[in-house]
Design a protein around this motif. Structure first.
Motif, short mmCIF file in Angstrom:
data_model
loop_
_atom_site.label_atom_id
_atom_site.label_comp_id
_atom_site.label_asym_id
_atom_site.label_seq_id
_atom_site.Cartn_x
_atom_site.Cartn_y
_atom_site.Cartn_z
N ASP A 9 27.42 89.70 -20.78
CA ASP A 9 28.75 89.66 -21.24
C ASP A 9 29.10 87.99 -21.32
O ASP A 9 28.81 87.28 -20.37
CB ASP A 9 29.76 90.17 -19.98
CG ASP A 9 31.19 90.11 -20.55
OD1 ASP A 9 31.93 88.92 -20.21
OD2 ASP A 9 31.71 91.20 -21.23
N SER A 10 29.72 87.61 -22.19
CA SER A 10 30.12 86.10 -22.73
C SER A 10 30.73 85.50 -21.47
O SER A 10 30.54 84.27 -21.35
CB SER A 10 30.46 85.94 -23.91
OG SER A 10 31.96 86.63 -23.92
N SER A 11 31.34 86.34 -20.77
CA SER A 11 32.14 85.61 -19.71
C SER A 11 31.31 85.02 -18.52
O SER A 11 31.66 84.40 -17.66
CB SER A 11 33.23 86.51 -18.96
OG SER A 11 32.88 87.63 -18.36
N GLN A 14 28.34 79.98 -20.37
CA GLN A 14 29.15 79.15 -21.25
C GLN A 14 28.41 79.06 -22.60
O GLN A 14 29.11 78.90 -23.64
CB GLN A 14 29.47 77.75 -20.47
CG GLN A 14 30.52 77.81 -19.53
CD GLN A 14 30.32 76.41 -18.95
OE1 GLN A 14 29.82 75.54 -19.21
NE2 GLN A 14 31.80 76.23 -18.47
N GLN A 17 29.29 82.12 -24.67
CA GLN A 17 30.64 81.71 -24.98
C GLN A 17 30.70 80.84 -26.45
O GLN A 17 31.34 81.18 -27.39
CB GLN A 17 31.57 81.43 -23.91
CG GLN A 17 31.84 82.22 -23.06
CD GLN A 17 32.88 81.53 -21.62
OE1 GLN A 17 33.21 80.25 -21.92
NE2 GLN A 17 33.16 82.30 -20.94
N ASP A 20 29.18 82.60 -29.31
CA ASP A 20 30.25 83.70 -29.71
C ASP A 20 31.25 82.98 -30.48
O ASP A 20 31.79 83.49 -31.49
CB ASP A 20 30.83 84.52 -28.62
CG ASP A 20 30.01 85.47 -27.99
OD1 ASP A 20 28.91 85.68 -28.60
OD2 ASP A 20 30.27 86.02 -26.88
N HIS A 21 31.76 81.91 -29.91
CA HIS A 21 32.66 81.21 -30.86
C HIS A 21 32.41 80.50 -32.18
O HIS A 21 32.78 80.73 -33.34
CB HIS A 21 33.43 79.95 -30.03
CG HIS A 21 34.42 79.35 -30.56
ND1 HIS A 21 35.73 79.91 -30.90
CD2 HIS A 21 34.53 77.93 -31.05
CE1 HIS A 21 36.47 78.80 -31.36
NE2 HIS A 21 35.71 77.86 -31.61
#
Length: 59
Positions: A9-11, A14, A17, A20-21
């Protein structure tokens, strides 16, 4: 940008994350959707300076 070869999970990371961004911003630039008007220029504004092509490339 993959830390582990398993789904994470991206949470929890970092780096994931950020990946993903970047992917979401590239997709918003290539396939604009009216509901995401706010993001259509994110790639050009914030990420293109680091991209040798200066633009996301369609697959």
């Amino acid at each position: 940008m993959i830390e582990d070869p398993v789904h994470t999970d991206s949470s929890a990371s970092q780096l994931i994350q950020i990946a993903d961004h970047v992917a979401w911003s590239a997709n918003a630039a290539l396939s604009p959707i009216k509901a995401h008007d706010f993001a259509h220029r994110w790639y050009d504004t914030h990420l293109s300076l680091r991209d040798p092509h200066r633009r996301p490339q369609a697959i």
